[in-house]
Design an enzyme around this catalytic site. Structure first.
Site: not given
Length: 266
Positions: A7, A34, A153, A155, A225, A254-255
């Site tokens: 991501n 994303e 991802d 989530n 992830d 951020d991943h």
DNA sequence: ATGGTAGTTCTACTA
């Protein structure tokens, strides 16, 4: 054969990170989430110059998935056929012939809805979306006996080991609530293994750290992830690991990218 | 309980 999911939180903002990472890691395929742009703004040419063909399933500003591949791509599909009404670009799928020989593989890049907060409208959307995704990957498992790798991802942090501090980020929170974890178990019930859990893993292995509150430097992360693999690939899987190095770079996603290694056919 | 940061887009929305 190496396949990675990442991501990137905007493919345009992260283009140089992606190119730098590809140059050393050289996976056969990279699944992105994303990407946050339409096809017209996707950097196809830069990735082609690096040796990767791309399939982009994008939309403006939000969501967006893509597959980059050094192997020829066939039967590219955007979205899930069982959610034709859904305008959110959360699934990109392609077929490739594995580098070591053998039957075709289906690669699915998935961006599961975040859900906002437990009980919110977006949370209900997430659970409904996951029910349809379960059917979708069940069909893929049946249609691709050579194997399916569904990376993305998710989530969802499936277990307490996947959270830096289960007491601080508990069952009432998004990403860990009971219905979300039940939905994740429902995906595995369709004949998939969480590649990370095929191996004994150390504590504190995460794939996402909030940009805020210095989460990364304190390793306050979550493992959200994942790669889900059907049995033909789970039996060939040698390792599954995030690479946290790009998270230390300037203006990172951020991943972290997560990579599975698959043994070639004998 | 709140706020902390980042990307897209231009005012809030999403995460």
């Amino acid at each position: 054969m190496k396949i990675t999911t990442w991501n990137v939180n905007s493919v345009r903002a992260r283009k140089n990170h992606i190119l730098a990472w590809l140059e050393t890691a050289r996976p056969h395929a990279l699944l992105l989430q994303e990407t946050k742009c339409e096809g017209a703004d996707f950097p196809f040419a830069d990735f082609r110059a690096a040796g990767y063909e791309s399939f982009c399933c994008g939309q403006k500003a939000y969501n967006g998935c893509a597959v980059l591949s050094r192997l020829p791509i066939a039967d590219a599909q955007c979205g899930m056929p069982n959610r034709p009404h859904d305008k959110q670009a959360r699934v990109a799928a392609v077929t490739v012939a594995p580098s070591g020989g053998g039957e075709n593989l289906r690669l699915i890049s998935a961006y599961i809805p975040n859900g906002g907060e437990v009980g919110a409208e977006k949370y209900e959307y997430k659970l409904e979306w996951l029910a349809d995704f379960a059917e979708y990957i069940a069909d893929a498992a049946r249609d691709f006996p050579g194997g399916v790798a569904a990376g993305g991802d998710y989530n969802i942090a499936p277990a307490d080991e996947d959270i830096y501090d289960p007491a601080h980020w508990g069952a009432g929170n998004i990403l860990v609530s009971k219905p979300e974890r039940a939905a994740f178990a429902g995906l595995l019930a369709r004949g998939y293994a969480d590649a990370h859990r095929l191996f004994t893993q150390p504590r504190g292995v995460f794939s996402w750290w909030d940009y805020r509150a210095a989460s990364f430097s304190r390793n306050r992360g979550l493992r959200i992830d994942m790669f889900l693999l059907t049995p033909p690939l789970a039996t060939k899987c040698e390792s599954c690991a995030p690479d946290s190095a790009p998270r230390t770079w300037e203006k990172p996603s951020d991943h972290a990218p997560v990579t599975v290694r698959l043994r070639a056919e004998e």
